[in-house]
Every structure is written in C-alpha cells, then in structure tokens.
Motif scaffolding. Structure first.
Motif, PDB file in Angstrom:
ATOM      1  N   UNK A  65       0.832  -1.207   0.000  1.00 56.72           N
ATOM      2  CA  UNK A  65       0.000   0.000   0.000  1.00 56.72           C
ATOM      3  C   UNK A  65       0.867   1.258   0.000  1.00 56.72           C
ATOM      4  N   UNK A  66       0.541   2.179  -0.886  1.00 54.37           N
ATOM      5  CA  UNK A  66       1.275   3.435  -0.987  1.00 54.37           C
ATOM      6  C   UNK A  66       2.495   3.365  -1.884  1.00 54.37           C
ATOM      7  N   UNK A  67       2.903   2.156  -2.304  1.00 56.56           N
ATOM      8  CA  UNK A  67       4.069   2.018  -3.185  1.00 56.56           C
ATOM      9  C   UNK A  67       3.647   2.152  -4.654  1.00 56.56           C
ATOM     10  N   UNK A  68       4.568   2.633  -5.471  1.00 55.40           N
ATOM     11  CA  UNK A  68       4.254   2.937  -6.871  1.00 55.40           C
ATOM     12  C   UNK A  68       5.151   2.119  -7.794  1.00 55.40           C
ATOM     13  N   UNK A  69       4.553   1.578  -8.838  1.00 51.89           N
ATOM     14  CA  UNK A  69       5.325   0.822  -9.825  1.00 51.89           C
ATOM     15  C   UNK A  69       6.323   1.729 -10.555  1.00 51.89           C
ATOM     16  N   UNK A  70       7.527   1.224 -10.793  1.00 48.96           N
ATOM     17  CA  UNK A  70       8.444   1.886 -11.714  1.00 48.96           C
ATOM     18  C   UNK A  70       8.073   1.481 -13.137  1.00 48.96           C
ATOM     19  N   UNK A  71       8.515   2.255 -14.099  1.00 52.71           N
ATOM     20  CA  UNK A  71       8.271   1.954 -15.511  1.00 52.71           C
ATOM     21  C   UNK A  71       9.606   2.015 -16.248  1.00 52.71           C
ATOM     22  N   UNK A  72       9.895   0.977 -17.040  1.00 54.49           N
ATOM     23  CA  UNK A  72      11.110   1.007 -17.869  1.00 54.49           C
ATOM     24  C   UNK A  72      10.733   0.673 -19.320  1.00 54.49           C
ATOM     25  N   UNK A  73      11.719   0.343 -20.131  1.00 51.01           N
ATOM     26  CA  UNK A  73      11.456   0.107 -21.555  1.00 51.01           C
ATOM     27  C   UNK A  73      10.532  -1.095 -21.770  1.00 51.01           C
ATOM     28  N   UNK A  74      10.498  -2.033 -20.814  1.00 51.32           N
ATOM     29  CA  UNK A  74       9.631  -3.211 -20.945  1.00 51.32           C
ATOM     30  C   UNK A  74       8.215  -2.949 -20.437  1.00 51.32           C
ATOM     31  N   UNK A  75       8.004  -1.809 -19.799  1.00 52.87           N
ATOM     32  CA  UNK A  75       6.670  -1.469 -19.314  1.00 52.87           C
ATOM     33  C   UNK A  75       6.627  -1.311 -17.811  1.00 52.87           C
ATOM     34  N   UNK A  76       5.449  -1.577 -17.222  1.00 52.88           N
ATOM     35  CA  UNK A  76       5.264  -1.469 -15.771  1.00 52.88           C
ATOM     36  C   UNK A  76       6.079  -2.568 -15.094  1.00 52.88           C
ATOM     37  N   UNK A  77       6.948  -2.166 -14.173  1.00 50.25           N
ATOM     38  CA  UNK A  77       7.805  -3.131 -13.484  1.00 50.25           C
ATOM     39  C   UNK A  77       7.033  -3.708 -12.287  1.00 50.25           C
ATOM     40  N   UNK A  78       6.891  -5.033 -12.239  1.00 45.04           N
ATOM     41  CA  UNK A  78       6.147  -5.623 -11.104  1.00 45.04           C
ATOM     42  C   UNK A  78       6.892  -5.414  -9.778  1.00 45.04           C
ATOM     43  N   UNK A  79       6.142  -5.390  -8.677  1.00 42.81           N
ATOM     44  CA  UNK A  79       6.770  -5.484  -7.360  1.00 42.81           C
ATOM     45  C   UNK A  79       7.322  -6.901  -7.232  1.00 42.81           C
ATOM     46  N   UNK A  80       8.550  -7.009  -6.770  1.00 43.15           N
ATOM     47  CA  UNK A  80       9.251  -8.292  -6.846  1.00 43.15           C
ATOM     48  C   UNK A  80       9.342  -8.987  -5.493  1.00 43.15           C
ATOM     49  N   UNK A  81       9.022 -10.306  -5.512  1.00 46.90           N
ATOM     50  CA  UNK A  81       9.213 -11.183  -4.357  1.00 46.90           C
ATOM     51  C   UNK A  81       9.879 -12.451  -4.882  1.00 46.90           C
ATOM     52  N   UNK A  82      11.186 -12.431  -5.024  1.00 49.13           N
ATOM     53  CA  UNK A  82      11.890 -13.540  -5.657  1.00 49.13           C
ATOM     54  C   UNK A  82      11.469 -13.660  -7.110  1.00 49.13           C
ATOM     55  N   UNK A  83      10.966 -14.854  -7.489  1.00 45.49           N
ATOM     56  CA  UNK A  83      10.539 -15.067  -8.870  1.00 45.49           C
ATOM     57  C   UNK A  83       9.083 -14.652  -9.096  1.00 45.49           C
ATOM     58  N   UNK A  84       8.451 -14.060  -8.085  1.00 46.75           N
ATOM     59  CA  UNK A  84       7.079 -13.580  -8.246  1.00 46.75           C
ATOM     60  C   UNK A  84       7.061 -12.070  -8.427  1.00 46.75           C
ATOM     61  N   UNK A  85       6.347 -11.612  -9.463  1.00 40.21           N
ATOM     62  CA  UNK A  85       6.089 -10.197  -9.655  1.00 40.21           C
ATOM     63  C   UNK A  85       4.614  -9.915  -9.440  1.00 40.21           C
ATOM     64  N   UNK A  86       4.301  -8.803  -8.812  1.00 40.07           N
ATOM     65  CA  UNK A  86       2.912  -8.444  -8.524  1.00 40.07           C
ATOM     66  C   UNK A  86       2.594  -7.125  -9.223  1.00 40.07           C
ATOM     67  N   UNK A  87       1.523  -7.152 -10.021  1.00 35.62           N
ATOM     68  CA  UNK A  87       1.051  -5.952 -10.726  1.00 35.62           C
ATOM     69  C   UNK A  87      -0.341  -5.589 -10.209  1.00 35.62           C
ATOM     70  N   UNK A  88      -0.523  -4.335  -9.841  1.00 32.74           N
ATOM     71  CA  UNK A  88      -1.836  -3.895  -9.353  1.00 32.74           C
ATOM     72  C   UNK A  88      -2.060  -2.442  -9.734  1.00 32.74           C
ATOM     73  N   UNK A  89      -3.321  -2.114  -9.978  1.00 35.14           N
ATOM     74  CA  UNK A  89      -3.660  -0.708 -10.199  1.00 35.14           C
ATOM     75  C   UNK A  89      -3.308   0.121  -8.970  1.00 35.14           C
ATOM     76  N   UNK A  90      -3.291  -0.535  -7.810  1.00 34.73           N
ATOM     77  CA  UNK A  90      -2.878   0.152  -6.586  1.00 34.73           C
ATOM     78  C   UNK A  90      -1.457   0.688  -6.670  1.00 34.73           C
TER      79      UNK A  90
END
Length: 251
Positions: A65-90
């Motif tokens: 909560x309150x954290x914002x996705x970074x964006x790079x050349x590949x697009x929206x960067x997921x929040x990372x937990x090891x090999x898991x990435x999480x994407x949310x409108x939040x």
C-alpha cells in the motif's frame, strides 16, 4: 483490432495463464490467488496481476500500500518477491479508491495487461461475478480457470452459475473449497457445513476438488503473505499439481 487489444493479446501469447475466479465475493479468492502465485514462483518466473481494480487486495496482502510501480522500456515493473512479480492498479493510483464506469473498466484492465512486464506464468486475480473481466480474458487468451467457493450451499449455488458457463465454454476448472474445515486435534470441524453438496456439484461437472482449511494464523500474515508457509499454502500446492505442466488441457 484496436492497438491496445493487440498489445494485450501479444503480451499473453505463449504464456501459461491461470485465472482465479468466483461468482461469489468473500470466499478468500485473493488469498488463494496470492498463495497459488507464490507456489508457481518457487520454480518459474510468475506474475500475479490483480484485475479486481476496485478493491486491489493484492497490495494489502503483500504490504504494498502506498508504493508505486516503476516503468522502464519493458513497461510497468512488477513489485518483486523472488521469482514472483505483482502488478496492481494500486501501484499506479497508490491507496486511493477507484470509481469507474463500466466502459472504462475494460480499458483499465486491458492496459494493465498490455503495458506490464510479465513472466512465464501469469495468474489473474479476478473480481467476483461474471463480468467484463471474464469476457476480456476469454477474448485475449485461452486460460485455465481456478474457481473458489466456500462450502455453504448459497455460495456453491451461486458459483454453479460460473461452473455452468465455463463448461459451456469448453473449460474444466479446478474447484477450490476455501475455509472447508478447521483442524480440531486431528478431527475436521466444518463451521460452514459439510461437503456433500459441493461434492455433488463437483461430480456433476467432472471437476477436481481441493479442500483448503481455515488457518487463523493467516491473519497475522496480511501485509506479508509471501512469508506465510502454513497449512493453507501447502494445500494450495495441490492446485498447482492439478494444473500441472506441460500445459493443462481444458478439453
């Protein structure tokens, strides 16, 4: 084909797509989505995309909560937990609520897919009901459905609408019965009722069924669900095994 739709379709091509869904709210679908994603990510790059864009439970489960996705050349960067990435409108609107007319909802969901950097496996956490999100995924890709319910008759009766629809669309979901029992000194107590009715429904549609228990300790892991290794997570491993690799056939 619209450019946004074409980009979303391309993003999902050659990916393994799992959709965690329910016709009923309040059955623990987002926790099942999170634990299933974590299970997949133990061996493969996995992305959890939260398509429940009005409640955005994934950010709360993972403490984002309150954290914002970074964006790079590949697009929206997921929040990372090891090999898991999480994407949310939040991760775009932070912790603000979102109110959208139906016509814009589909575009927002499609944009999350089209502009995100995703892994080999994509797990979608869908909002409850039979709405645009189901139609959108059907339009974009061939997904494997995981349907979540609790054992109460009213929940199963509502979820049966979804099971019937999926069957008519040629899909065979895995049925997860969440909060099915409480382990009471080795005996199963069933506060939401027995399993006879849900077993009859699973047999009627020829579905694999997984019972997930109630674990009161899971509440302590809201905000750090990636650290949870209790009994519910071990049961959800059974879902991963049922979905299986190479690709599960929905026929």
């Amino acid at each position: 084909m619209e450019p946004l739709e074409a980009l979303a379709r391309t993003k999902l091509s050659n990916k393994r797509v799992i959709a965690v869904m329910s016709a009923k709210g309040g059955v623990g679908k987002s926790i099942i989505s999170a634990l299933l994603s974590l299970s997949f990510s133990s061996s493969r790059q996995t992305t959890l995309i939260d398509l429940d864009i009005h409640t955005m439970a994934s950010t709360k489960l993972f403490g984002l909560e309150g954290k914002v996705h970074e964006v790079n050349k590949k697009g929206i960067v997921p929040f990372s937990f090891g090999k898991l990435g999480v994407i949310s409108l939040g991760g775009i609107v932070k912790d603000r609520y979102v109110v959208l007319p139906g016509s814009n909802t589909r575009d927002v969901m499609q944009s999350l897919i089209a502009y995100s950097d995703v892994g080999e496996i994509i797990v979608f956490d869908l909002p409850p009901g039979l709405g645009d999100e189901v139609l959108l995924l059907e339009h974009l890709t061939d997904f494997t459905p995981i349907v979540v319910t609790i054992p109460s008759k009213v929940s199963v009766k509502v979820v049966e609408y979804l099971l019937r629809y999926l069957k008519e669309r040629g899909k065979r979901p895995v049925l997860v019965v969440n909060m099915a029992y409480f382990d009471c000194n080795g005996k199963k107590a069933r506060p939401f009722g027995g399993m006879d009715y849900v077993k009859n429904v699973s047999e009627k549609y020829g579905l694999s069924l997984v019972e997930a228990p109630i674990d009161p300790e899971i509440e302590d892991y809201i905000g750090r669900i990636h650290e949870y290794n209790g009994v519910v997570r071990s049961k959800i491993k059974e879902v991963e095994n049922l979905v299986g690799f190479p690709p599960y056939s929905s026929s």
